[in-house]
Motif scaffolding. Structure first.
Motif, PDB file in Angstrom:
ATOM      1  N   LEU A 185      34.088  -5.326  45.982  1.00 55.07           N
ATOM      2  CA  LEU A 185      34.239  -5.617  44.534  1.00 55.07           C
ATOM      3  C   LEU A 185      35.756  -5.162  44.339  1.00 55.07           C
ATOM      4  CD1 LEU A 185      33.093  -5.594  41.759  1.00 55.07           C
ATOM      5  CD2 LEU A 185      32.782  -2.993  42.122  1.00 55.07           C
ATOM      6  N   ILE A 186      36.237  -6.375  43.648  1.00 55.63           N
ATOM      7  CA  ILE A 186      37.725  -5.934  43.243  1.00 55.63           C
ATOM      8  C   ILE A 186      37.396  -5.592  41.970  1.00 55.63           C
ATOM      9  CG2 ILE A 186      39.765  -7.050  42.771  1.00 55.63           C
ATOM     10  CD1 ILE A 186      39.367  -9.005  44.994  1.00 55.63           C
ATOM     11  N   ALA A 187      38.160  -4.367  41.599  1.00 53.77           N
ATOM     12  CA  ALA A 187      38.143  -3.846  40.021  1.00 53.77           C
ATOM     13  C   ALA A 187      39.612  -3.674  39.761  1.00 53.77           C
ATOM     14  CB  ALA A 187      37.467  -2.395  40.263  1.00 53.77           C
ATOM     15  N   ASP A 188      40.135  -4.476  38.738  1.00 57.13           N
ATOM     16  CA  ASP A 188      41.349  -4.429  38.444  1.00 57.13           C
ATOM     17  C   ASP A 188      41.467  -3.752  37.309  1.00 57.13           C
ATOM     18  OD1 ASP A 188      44.040  -5.086  37.649  1.00 57.13           O
ATOM     19  OD2 ASP A 188      43.965  -7.277  37.648  1.00 57.13           O
ATOM     20  N   GLU A 189      42.194  -2.445  37.266  1.00 54.96           N
ATOM     21  CA  GLU A 189      42.407  -1.649  35.985  1.00 54.96           C
ATOM     22  C   GLU A 189      41.038  -1.566  35.349  1.00 54.96           C
ATOM     23  OE1 GLU A 189      45.001   0.254  35.647  1.00 54.96           O
ATOM     24  OE2 GLU A 189      46.638  -0.827  36.314  1.00 54.96           O
ATOM     25  N   PRO A 190      39.758  -1.062  35.845  1.00 50.11           N
ATOM     26  CA  PRO A 190      38.393  -1.114  35.531  1.00 50.11           C
ATOM     27  C   PRO A 190      38.285  -0.242  34.109  1.00 50.11           C
ATOM     28  CG  PRO A 190      38.072  -0.052  37.321  1.00 50.11           C
ATOM     29  CD  PRO A 190      39.717  -0.687  37.500  1.00 50.11           C
ATOM     30  N   THR A 191      39.178   0.823  34.136  1.00 50.74           N
ATOM     31  CA  THR A 191      38.970   1.701  33.024  1.00 50.74           C
ATOM     32  C   THR A 191      39.975   2.059  32.202  1.00 50.74           C
ATOM     33  OG1 THR A 191      39.257   3.411  34.385  1.00 50.74           O
ATOM     34  CG2 THR A 191      37.199   3.021  34.236  1.00 50.74           C
ATOM     35  N   THR A 192      41.109   1.388  32.374  1.00 45.21           N
ATOM     36  CA  THR A 192      42.344   1.468  31.612  1.00 45.21           C
ATOM     37  C   THR A 192      42.111   1.300  30.059  1.00 45.21           C
ATOM     38  OG1 THR A 192      43.576   0.800  33.649  1.00 45.21           O
ATOM     39  CG2 THR A 192      44.898   0.906  31.558  1.00 45.21           C
ATOM     40  N   ALA A 193      41.380   0.552  29.717  1.00 42.87           N
ATOM     41  CA  ALA A 193      41.219   0.100  28.280  1.00 42.87           C
ATOM     42  C   ALA A 193      40.178   1.080  27.738  1.00 42.87           C
ATOM     43  CB  ALA A 193      40.902  -1.469  27.842  1.00 42.87           C
ATOM     44  N   LEU A 194      39.640   1.964  28.171  1.00 39.25           N
ATOM     45  CA  LEU A 194      38.557   2.530  27.766  1.00 39.25           C
ATOM     46  C   LEU A 194      39.071   4.070  27.349  1.00 39.25           C
ATOM     47  CD1 LEU A 194      35.896   1.814  30.343  1.00 39.25           C
ATOM     48  CD2 LEU A 194      36.082   0.747  28.174  1.00 39.25           C
ATOM     49  N   ASP A 195      38.221   4.723  26.631  1.00 37.14           N
ATOM     50  CA  ASP A 195      38.424   6.099  26.227  1.00 37.14           C
ATOM     51  C   ASP A 195      38.027   6.806  27.204  1.00 37.14           C
ATOM     52  OD1 ASP A 195      39.210   5.874  23.490  1.00 37.14           O
ATOM     53  OD2 ASP A 195      37.339   5.569  22.769  1.00 37.14           O
ATOM     54  N   VAL A 196      38.795   8.255  27.238  1.00 40.36           N
ATOM     55  CA  VAL A 196      38.618   8.815  28.576  1.00 40.36           C
ATOM     56  C   VAL A 196      37.166   9.295  29.016  1.00 40.36           C
ATOM     57  CG1 VAL A 196      40.957  10.008  29.205  1.00 40.36           C
ATOM     58  CG2 VAL A 196      39.376  10.975  27.153  1.00 40.36           C
ATOM     59  N   THR A 197      36.473   9.666  27.777  1.00 40.18           N
ATOM     60  CA  THR A 197      35.224   9.915  28.109  1.00 40.18           C
ATOM     61  C   THR A 197      34.313   8.996  28.714  1.00 40.18           C
ATOM     62  OG1 THR A 197      34.442   9.827  25.742  1.00 40.18           O
ATOM     63  CG2 THR A 197      35.054  11.935  26.477  1.00 40.18           C
ATOM     64  N   VAL A 198      34.597   7.626  28.208  1.00 37.30           N
ATOM     65  CA  VAL A 198      33.678   6.622  28.533  1.00 37.30           C
ATOM     66  C   VAL A 198      34.311   6.299  29.978  1.00 37.30           C
ATOM     67  CG1 VAL A 198      33.307   4.079  28.080  1.00 37.30           C
ATOM     68  CG2 VAL A 198      33.752   5.633  26.448  1.00 37.30           C
ATOM     69  N   GLN A 199      35.648   6.462  30.309  1.00 40.02           N
ATOM     70  CA  GLN A 199      36.206   6.180  31.616  1.00 40.02           C
ATOM     71  C   GLN A 199      35.697   6.951  32.625  1.00 40.02           C
ATOM     72  OE1 GLN A 199      40.082   7.928  32.494  1.00 40.02           O
ATOM     73  NE2 GLN A 199      40.592   6.054  33.631  1.00 40.02           N
ATOM     74  N   ALA A 200      35.118   8.355  32.213  1.00 33.45           N
ATOM     75  CA  ALA A 200      34.799   9.164  33.249  1.00 33.45           C
ATOM     76  C   ALA A 200      33.399   8.510  33.658  1.00 33.45           C
ATOM     77  CB  ALA A 200      34.510  10.618  32.519  1.00 33.45           C
ATOM     78  N   GLN A 201      32.559   8.185  32.697  1.00 31.24           N
ATOM     79  CA  GLN A 201      31.357   7.650  32.915  1.00 31.24           C
ATOM     80  C   GLN A 201      31.122   6.401  33.648  1.00 31.24           C
ATOM     81  OE1 GLN A 201      29.666   6.929  28.808  1.00 31.24           O
ATOM     82  NE2 GLN A 201      29.765   9.369  28.660  1.00 31.24           N
ATOM     83  N   VAL A 202      32.226   5.606  33.448  1.00 31.30           N
ATOM     84  CA  VAL A 202      32.069   4.453  34.153  1.00 31.30           C
ATOM     85  C   VAL A 202      32.756   4.534  35.447  1.00 31.30           C
ATOM     86  CG1 VAL A 202      33.552   2.015  34.342  1.00 31.30           C
ATOM     87  CG2 VAL A 202      32.603   2.855  32.410  1.00 31.30           C
ATOM     88  N   LEU A 203      33.545   5.529  35.900  1.00 27.22           N
ATOM     89  CA  LEU A 203      34.046   5.724  37.326  1.00 27.22           C
ATOM     90  C   LEU A 203      33.010   6.357  38.045  1.00 27.22           C
ATOM     91  CD1 LEU A 203      37.492   7.238  36.591  1.00 27.22           C
ATOM     92  CD2 LEU A 203      36.834   4.972  37.359  1.00 27.22           C
ATOM     93  N   ASP A 204      32.118   7.150  37.386  1.00 23.02           N
ATOM     94  CA  ASP A 204      30.710   7.955  37.980  1.00 23.02           C
ATOM     95  C   ASP A 204      29.890   6.686  38.477  1.00 23.02           C
ATOM     96  OD1 ASP A 204      31.825  10.524  37.869  1.00 23.02           O
ATOM     97  OD2 ASP A 204      30.708  11.054  35.989  1.00 23.02           O
ATOM     98  N   LEU A 205      29.904   5.939  37.508  1.00 27.24           N
ATOM     99  CA  LEU A 205      29.050   4.965  37.647  1.00 27.24           C
ATOM    100  C   LEU A 205      29.010   4.014  38.966  1.00 27.24           C
ATOM    101  CD1 LEU A 205      26.482   2.967  36.917  1.00 27.24           C
ATOM    102  CD2 LEU A 205      28.057   1.600  35.489  1.00 27.24           C
ATOM    103  N   LEU A 206      30.600   3.531  38.951  1.00 27.80           N
ATOM    104  CA  LEU A 206      31.107   2.899  39.984  1.00 27.80           C
ATOM    105  C   LEU A 206      30.903   3.497  41.323  1.00 27.80           C
ATOM    106  CD1 LEU A 206      34.491   1.026  39.007  1.00 27.80           C
ATOM    107  CD2 LEU A 206      32.559   0.105  39.831  1.00 27.80           C
TER     108      LEU A 206
END
Lengths: 579, 306
Positions: A185-206
């Motif tokens: 899986l190539i993830a190119d800046e997958p959370t850069t455009a997201l808010d921090v709290t959403v970023q945390a959730q997406v990183l956890d998910l990944l």
């Protein structure tokens, strides 16, 4: 929590001696040169670097999606298992793309096709690679949506991308990428455009999905916090070359190259950072006083030509800033912080009191407006879009002086030269056009322009968010120097808690058009009282792999709460009462 | 939705009212005298005055317009000055021919325009692209009566493949529809090209390719629906341009539609027919725009009709 370190196993993906050039065969210029790395099963490798380091081009080269004919894979090999990808014809590559190597991109808002339903986009991928019935594909798609924790996945299949939030869209992207269990899986800046709290959730998910599926992840990011949190290993790139490679923990303890060291040093951190603002005390006079500011945008629609429900973007915001002080307004997208800024500079109609240098701007007449525009300047987020490309840098900076008819022609010219010198731009800069400057230089240009009229207050709306960390650090330094020199008050608007922690004297946290908490920088970061503030601070990825977040249990999403009075919990520290 | 339709129909009625006022006023101010046309050169002053009084043309503007509007509200478009029959009947008799021609013309311009634009966008920067864009430019800039005569000469006279004028078979339709469509096709080719180039740069196209989809799937399923959106809105506006083309093309090819009717009426200052044709055209434009707006949400789910 790093996965298996995979030593001894053969790499899933092996890039060796990769060189990508632009400019055709006549004048080739390498944007990636001699890059090599291995990615093993179950591992997360972070490709880190600043803009222009060639990290995104590398990912496109692996996918076989290099933009043609602008870029060319000049040499090197990319092996997926036993398959040499660079030798494959397009038809065979297509079978691998989306099936064995999948990719997710930075912009969840634009990466999904707006006219096709989410279900259609998901099943399309499955049907493209698997010989299954439409019904089976649909079942697999729902399963994938379930896996990325989209509630009521079956119903959501019919939704269109615009009906989802940014975080949800990124989940859909992840579902799409992982539905077929790719090897890589190539993830190119997958959370850069997201808010921090959403970023945390997406990183956890990944991370969870990777653990479940054993996928090898190539994570491309500029954010050292994300590297520390996600990576097993890290490759640092600069100007298309690998500068340094190592295990994440070892890398953060000691960098072998000066560049990597500088890069890490420039990252703003909460609670430290060399450029941190010292605690200062401010006396009156107040430079800016805002009382009960409200902004409503007219809604659309209604019977015949009538108006619909107005959007209440700012619901009564009050704060003040002393001369020479920096107040930061923080919050996630849609909280009303940028609307507040727009109202202050007269770009949005508002009600309430805005008192600037003792003068209320509420009922301002034409002359008053002009004066207000002299005293209040704004620096915008995007240094590329906010400068007229057809004007020279000198004209851009001189324009405010022209408009307000200040000084003679030669005096104005002198002032422009002086301003360029002040913000650290070279003396030949006034004759050049905005596109001839780098991002950081453009932001300096924007600052020079804001300074032209010697304002009392500068509103900086996400002014350093689009910049690389090293550039960001220098621009922040410049802002601080200018402040101590001219005694300007800053209203600093940002979503980046670490930057805010570095530059602010005081901080106000906004949510849903209201201020929830306001305190001195130290009070807010060492003793956040409102649950939302706590969550905001905890969610920031920390550039230190040893300090793992204990934030598995995040405070549940805060519902939009009504107007709650602010209560003073300690001197200068005000918090909205929690229901 | 029902509310939206209602609002749009009320707007349509107001637009038609505006069109009727302006056209009526323009015709009133016209120096040509319709009564002279009716009475003929040799008529006495007395006869002319009689006819004028009979038609109510001696009344002030507001009275004349008021009378016309009252009749209009009752569905009466008046009688032709010269043809001695109801305007409504004349128009109804000729409308099907015009609608057929317009439908065929729109089909021509869409098929040709979209195909050319798509092809040029995909082959962007190549000689193919340049050749297509030059020919679209010719289509846009050549006057329709020239294009019509040229087609007529080549395919009708020299090659003898198609009839040069008349109405009745599919073969009769080809040249007029092509003449009508070529102008718009040039516009659409350019619009589709630039819109397509823009869409092909979008992130979701990269996503589609990253999924491993075939080039044609990416193009037709992911890119085209997005690129075609601005075009749909254009079609509504286009009907207006089409109406003026219809007058020219129907005259060149002897097509028995309302364009020809209007052309004859204008030459003879037959005011009721001019008014009637103008109002029917305006109605067609308004309804065409409404239709385009109603179709848009089916292509782009983000569009909500309110």
């Amino acid at each position: 929590m790093p996965g298996p370190d995979g030593a001894g196993t053969a790499p899933v993906l092996s890039v060796s001696n990769l060189t990508v050039t632009v400019g055709g065969t006549a004048h080739p210029r390498a944007v990636v040169s001699g890059l090599s790395f291995d990615l093993r099963r179950g591992e997360t490798l972070c490709l880190a670097g600043e803009s222009g380091s060639g990290k995104s081009i590398t990912s496109l080269a692996i996918m076989g999606l290099l933009p043609k004919p602008a870029t060319r894979l000049a040499s090197g090999t990319i092996r997926l298992g036993d398959t040499e990808l660079t030798a494959l014809p397009e038809r065979a590559l297509r079978k691998i793309r989306g099936d064995r190597i999948a990719m997710i991109f930075q912009e969840p808002m634009t990466s999904l096709n707006p006219v096709l339903s989410v279900g259609r986009q998901l099943t399309e991928t499955i049907l493209n690679h698997r010989d299954v019935s439409a019904r089976e594909a649909e079942r697999m798609a729902v399963e994938a949506l379930d896996a990325v924790r989209i509630p009521r996945a079956g119903e959501r299949m019919k939704s269109f991308p615009h009906e989802m939030s940014g975080g949800q869209r990124q989940r859909v992207m992840i579902a799409m990428a992982l539905a077929l269990r790719p090897d890589v899986l190539i993830a190119d800046e997958p959370t850069t455009a997201l808010d921090v709290t959403v970023q945390a959730q997406v990183l956890d998910l990944l991370r969870d999905l990777q653990k479940d599926f054993g996928t090898a992840v190539l994570l491309i990011t500029h954010d050292m916090g994300v590297v520390a949190e996600m990576g097993n290993r890290v490759v640092v790139m600069r100007h298309g070359r690998k500068v340094e490679e190592g295990e994440t923990k070892a890398f953060f303890q000691a960098q072998q190259t000066p560049y990597a060291h500088e890069l890490l040093a420039a990252v703003p951190r909460i609670g430290s950072g060399p450029g941190r603002q010292a605690v200062r005390a401010f006396e009156k006079p107040l430079a800016l006083e805002v009382n009960g500011l409200e902004v409503r945008y007219p809604g659309k629609g209604g019977v015949l030509w009538g108006k619909g429900m107005p959007v209440h973007a700012v619901k009564g915001v009050s704060f003040n800033i002393a001369s020479g002080e920096t107040l930061s307004l923080v919050g996630e997208s849609g909280c009303g912080k940028s609307t507040t800024a727009r109202a202050l500079v007269g770009l949005a109609p508002y009600s309430g009191d805005v008192v600037l240098g003792g003068r209320n701007l509420g009922g301002r007449d034409a002359a008053g407006t002009k004066q207000a525009k002299r005293d209040l300047a704004m620096v915008f987020q995007d240094p590329y879009a906010s400068l007229d490309p057809r004007m020279t840098a000198g004209d851009l900076v001189r324009e405010p002086l022209d408009i307000h008819g200040i000084g003679t022609k030669s005096e104005r010219r002198e002032r422009v030269v002086e301003l360029f010198e002040r913000v650290g731009l070279s003396p030949d800069a006034p004759g050049r056009y905005p596109h001839e400057f780098s991002g950081g230089q453009r932001q300096r240009l924007a600052i020079a322009r804001a300074l032209a009229l010697r304002p009392k207050v500068i509103v900086a709306d996400e002014s350093v968010s689009a910049l690389d960390v090293s550039v960001q650090a220098r621009v922040l330094d410049l802002l601080r120097t200018l402040q101590s020199e001219f005694g300007i008050a800053y209203l600093f608007i940002s979503h980046d808690m670490a930057v805010v922690e570095n530059i602010s004297d005081r901080v106000a946290v906004m949510f849903d058009g209201r201020i929830l908490e306001t305190a001195s920088r130290d009070q807010l970061f060492s003793n956040p009282r409102h649950p939302y503030t706590q969550r905001l601070i905890e969610a920031v990825p920390v550039p230190d792999p040893t300090r793992q977040r204990e934030r598995r249990t995040l405070v549940p999403v805060l519902a939009a709460q009504g107007a709650a009075p602010l209560v003073e919990v300690e001197p200068g520290h005000w918090v909205a009462t929690v229901h | 939705m029902a509310l939206y339709l209602l609002r749009r129909l009320v707007q349509a009625a107001l637009i038609l009212l505006g069109v009727s006022v302006i056209t009526f006023a323009l015709l009133y101010l016209l120096p040509a005298d319709p009564v002279r046309q009716i009475a003929g050169r040799s008529a006495t002053v007395q006869t002319v005055e009689n006819i004028r009084r009979q038609l109510g043309l001696d009344q002030p503007f507001l009275v004349q317009y008021g009378r016309y509007l009252l009749n209009l509200l009752q569905g009466d478009l008046g009688r032709s000055y010269l043809q001695r029959s109801e305007v409504a009947e004349l128009i109804v008799a000729r409308l099907p021919a015009t609608l057929l021609l317009m439908a065929a013309g729109i089909l021509c311009e869409l098929v040709i325009g979209i195909a050319m634009g798509l092809w040029a966008a995909v082959r962007r920067g190549t000689p193919t692209d340049r050749a297509l864009m030059v020919s679209s430019f010719v289509g846009v800039s050549a006057p329709q009566f020239v294009v019509g005569l040229l087609l007529l000469y080549v395919f009708g006279v020299r090659l003898g493949w198609l009839p040069i004028s008349g109405y009745g078979t599919a073969a009769h339709l080809v040249l007029p529809a092509l003449t009508l469509g070529l102008l718009g096709a040039g516009w659409y080719a350019r619009m589709v090209r630039s819109s397509m180039i823009d869409v092909l740069r979008q992130d979701y196209i990269r996503t589609a390719r990253a999924k491993g989809l075939k080039g044609s799937t990416v193009l037709f399923r992911h890119a085209l629906p997005n690129a075609i959106l601005p075009i749909v809105a254009m079609i509504g506006i286009d009907i207006g341009i089409f109406m003026s083309g219809v007058v020219v093309v129907e005259s060149v090819f002897g097509w028995p539609g309302i364009g020809q009717l209007a052309w004859q009426a204008i030459q003879r200052v037959d005011i009721p027919i001019i008014m009637g044709v103008t109002l029917v055209s305006a109605l067609a434009i308004v309804l065409g725009n409404l239709l385009a707006d109603l179709i848009a949400p089916f292509i782009d789910p983000r569009i909500k009709l309110r």
